[in-house]
Design an enzyme around this catalytic site. Sequence first.
Site, PDB file in Angstrom:
ATOM      1  N   ASP A  89     -15.665  -3.692  -0.704  1.00  0.00           N
ATOM      2  CA  ASP A  89     -15.149  -3.481   0.640  1.00  0.00           C
ATOM      3  C   ASP A  89     -16.335  -3.276   1.570  1.00  0.00           C
ATOM      4  O   ASP A  89     -17.038  -2.267   1.482  1.00  0.00           O
ATOM      5  CB  ASP A  89     -14.231  -2.264   0.672  1.00  0.00           C
ATOM      6  CG  ASP A  89     -13.109  -2.369  -0.369  1.00  0.00           C
ATOM      7  OD1 ASP A  89     -12.657  -3.505  -0.624  1.00  0.00           O
ATOM      8  OD2 ASP A  89     -12.691  -1.335  -0.905  1.00  0.00           O
ATOM      9  N   ASP A 121       0.855  -1.191   0.000  1.00  0.00           N
ATOM     10  CA  ASP A 121       0.000   0.000   0.000  1.00  0.00           C
ATOM     11  C   ASP A 121       0.887   1.235   0.000  1.00  0.00           C
ATOM     12  O   ASP A 121       1.770   1.376   0.863  1.00  0.00           O
ATOM     13  CB  ASP A 121      -0.896   0.019   1.235  1.00  0.00           C
ATOM     14  CG  ASP A 121      -1.887  -1.142   1.252  1.00  0.00           C
ATOM     15  OD1 ASP A 121      -2.016  -1.833   0.219  1.00  0.00           O
ATOM     16  OD2 ASP A 121      -2.521  -1.352   2.298  1.00  0.00           O
TER      17      ASP A 121
END
Length: 249
Positions: free
Chosen positions: A135, A10
């Site tokens: 998500d 990330d």
Amino acid sequence: MTFEVIPAVDIRNGKCVQLVQGIPGSEMISIDDPVAVARDWVSQGAKTLHLIDLDGAIDGKRNNTPTIEKIVEECKPLGIEIQVGGGIRSFDNAADLLKIGVNRVILSTAAINNPLIIKELADAFGSRHINVALDSKNGKVSIEGWQKQSEFTAIEMGIRFEKLGAGSILFTNIDTEGLLQGVNTIPTEELVKSVSIPVIASGGVTSLDDLIALKKTGAKAVVVGSALYTGKFTLPEAINIISEELYKE
């Protein structure tokens, strides 16, 4: 059935970070060189890398594309598959990444706001290159870097996106993400049973037992971030335990 452990890289402000539940400023890990991090995961046995442009996801500013390009340049020739998400809000954003050699683009906000973009991309590049990220928080799909909540469930959206041509789904359980408190396999298993395309699981992995539990849901792979970066287990240990499980079958 194979099952793959995929390390997450990330990227925020040019660094490799791990956030708690995606909240800006909650970095538990911050490493200056994401390219070196990606290189290290490959040396430890990764076959796929999961790259997320957090600046793109949170702020809509895809400033980390040069870093992603460097990772693609270094790792793609080694046979590594690379999937990229974060701030891909248009057809052109996705197309640009696919053209530099990314194997799969991961769309979330753009897909929820304009589902037909998935059909357009699948028609142009092939379903296998198109992944939709669902998500889930409190049972509903979150968008815009997990800062807003939609009115849809992951199962509703998974079924719809499969029909539109998505080749796979990345399912993250935000309720457990980044907390290092273990996984809740029920939402993942329910989604896997609702679609026929591969589901990649994410969120909450803390132990090797969590990996085995997610494999048993029927998911194709699992993305792991915080557990690897904080030393809960190593990537070789994860690969080995899954190999042992496959052998038992």
